[in-house]
Structures are given as C-alpha cells and as structure tokens.
Design an enzyme around this catalytic site. Sequence first.
Site, short mmCIF file in Angstrom:
data_model
loop_
_atom_site.label_atom_id
_atom_site.label_comp_id
_atom_site.label_asym_id
_atom_site.label_seq_id
_atom_site.Cartn_x
_atom_site.Cartn_y
_atom_site.Cartn_z
CB THR A 101 -0.85 0.04 1.30
OG1 THR A 101 -1.71 -1.08 1.28
CG2 THR A 101 -1.65 1.32 1.41
CB THR A 158 2.22 -0.93 3.91
OG1 THR A 158 2.22 -1.87 2.83
CG2 THR A 158 3.63 -0.72 4.38
C1 SD4 Z 1 -4.15 -4.76 2.47
N1 SD4 Z 1 -2.56 -3.54 3.77
O1 SD4 Z 1 -5.03 -4.66 1.63
C2 SD4 Z 1 -3.02 -3.78 2.44
C3 SD4 Z 1 -1.97 -4.26 1.52
C4 SD4 Z 1 -0.61 -3.83 1.86
O2 SD4 Z 1 1.64 -4.28 1.96
O3 SD4 Z 1 -0.35 -2.82 2.37
N2 SD4 Z 1 0.38 -4.61 1.67
O4 SD4 Z 1 -4.14 -5.64 3.31
#
Ligand code: SD4
Length: 291
Positions: free
Chosen positions: A151, A202
Amino acid sequence: MTYAMIGTWRMAYEGLSKGLDLLKGGGTSGDAVESAIKKVEDYPFFKSVGYGGLPNENGLVELDSAFMSGDTFGVGAVMGISDVKNPISIARSLSHEHFNSVLVGEGASQYATKNGFERKNMLTPRAKKIWEKRKAEIAEKNLSPYDGHDTVGMVSLDQTGSMSVGTSTSGLFMKKAGRTGDSALVGDGFYVDSDIGGAAATGLGEDIMKGCLCYEIVRLMGTGLSPQEACDKALYPFLRKLKKRFGKIGEFSLVALNKDGQWGVSTNVEFTFAMGTEKEAPAVYIAYPDE
Ligand code: SD4
C-alpha cells in the site's frame, strides 16, 4: 513552521518529492498527500496501487483508498472500487461529508460518476498477464492464492501545522471479490491528529487491523513518545501477542510523523520508505525488523 512528509515503500518517492515541493511553496498537507498518492496511482508499473494494480481472483482490479484530515478528523474512504482513475481523490472528497463518507463497491463507483471523477479501466495488459500466469501456477502447483500486496501510505505536515494522511492500494493479489484490508479502515491503516501526529500502515491487512495500530501510534505519541518510540511500542509487543494467540503473523510496516516533523518507522520485514523535510531532501531509506 517546518514541513515534512513520509511515505511507504520505494514507490512513494516521486510522489512524495512532488508533495514536498507543494509544502515548500506553502501548499496544504491535504493537497500534498492527494497529489503524491495520485502520482503513485497513475504509474502503471506499480503492481499494488491504482492503474496497473493486480486484480482479485476474478481478474477485476478492486481498489481501496482513504484520506483523513488531522484538523477536522474528516475521514473519507472507498473500498473495492473499480474503474476509477484516482481513488484517493474520491476518498478526499468524501472526507468532507458528515454522512456517507465511507463507500464500497458499486455505490462508491456511482458516487465517483455522479461527482465527475474520471473513470478508467485500471487493468493494464501487464497486470492481466501476471494474473493469468499466477492463476495457472496456483492450479498446477496447488499454491496459496494470496501473493503480494503493498500500500502507498503518506503522512504530511504543512507550514501551518496542519497534518493529513492518505492510503491507496489494490490490496492482496488474488484476493476474494469484496475482500478489504486495513488501508481504508480508520485507526487501522491510517490515523492523524494535527495536535499530535499521524501514521500509516502497510502489510497484511487482516493482521494489521487486529491491532488498530495507526490509532495506537498516534495515541502513544500523544503521551509524549517520539514517533520512533511510538511505532516500536505499538508494533513489537502486539506482534508477540498475535503470534502467541493466533499462531501466525503476516507482514507489518508502519510509518509515523509528528507535529514537529520528527518521524519513525517500525517493521517486521525489510521495508523501503521515502521521507523528506524542510531540512532533508526527499530520499528513499531501508528499515529492518528490530526484533
Ligand atoms: C491490504 N494492507 O489490503 C493492504 C496491503 C498492503 O503491503 O499494504 N500490503 O491488506
């Protein structure tokens, strides 16, 4: 007053540099966050945000995004939205609403259309190819379908002392239709209070949301901890607890910025992030797990 900005992953760098330019010229923290995240959303080679983001198990790109103002506590978010160019702009627009400020799926798309946000097919030929290859591999080798996620999260402080935070993601590659993570959930994937500071997360949303970690970081900074101390204190004890109780844990990375422009980062994986302040030119750094 000073200004500063921090963002998750190497992909944040170009957008963050643009955001810092805005802040330098007296721009608002909200404009800096929105323009920085738009830049990431628009770049087709980042596989986990906006245009070029990887699709769900049905081959559809479903995007999550959120925006929060540290001045008003206004929160806007969209989850599982498809075919819009810049989810962060929709989230920011929703943050001004008192009612209906978090919209999902078809309703979010309708809001976007009604309010003139640009529509776009967000599935690039490259993302489609990656999806097709992965689908075949999963079937052949009986692999776990979930594979890859990142993210972009940005926290900014402007020269008036106002702070904002935003996130944007395509979530987990090969996720189930309708799945959402932490990124558009307030307190989980993001939080900001201009009197204290802000944080963004993230990693594996299913796990990050169990700890309400971004709210916890801001709360800890409010007790007088530095951003680094707050990130460490929010993350590591929670990881130990979660491992013990749930048995397994995913990836977690957290960034924080306080109202004085000090920053902190905690992670349980090797993690790149971008950061810049009035005194430090924007740059990419690497953080490692501390325990
Ligand atoms: C999620 N946190 O959709 C997000 C994806 C992400 O590193 O940040 N991944 O779960």
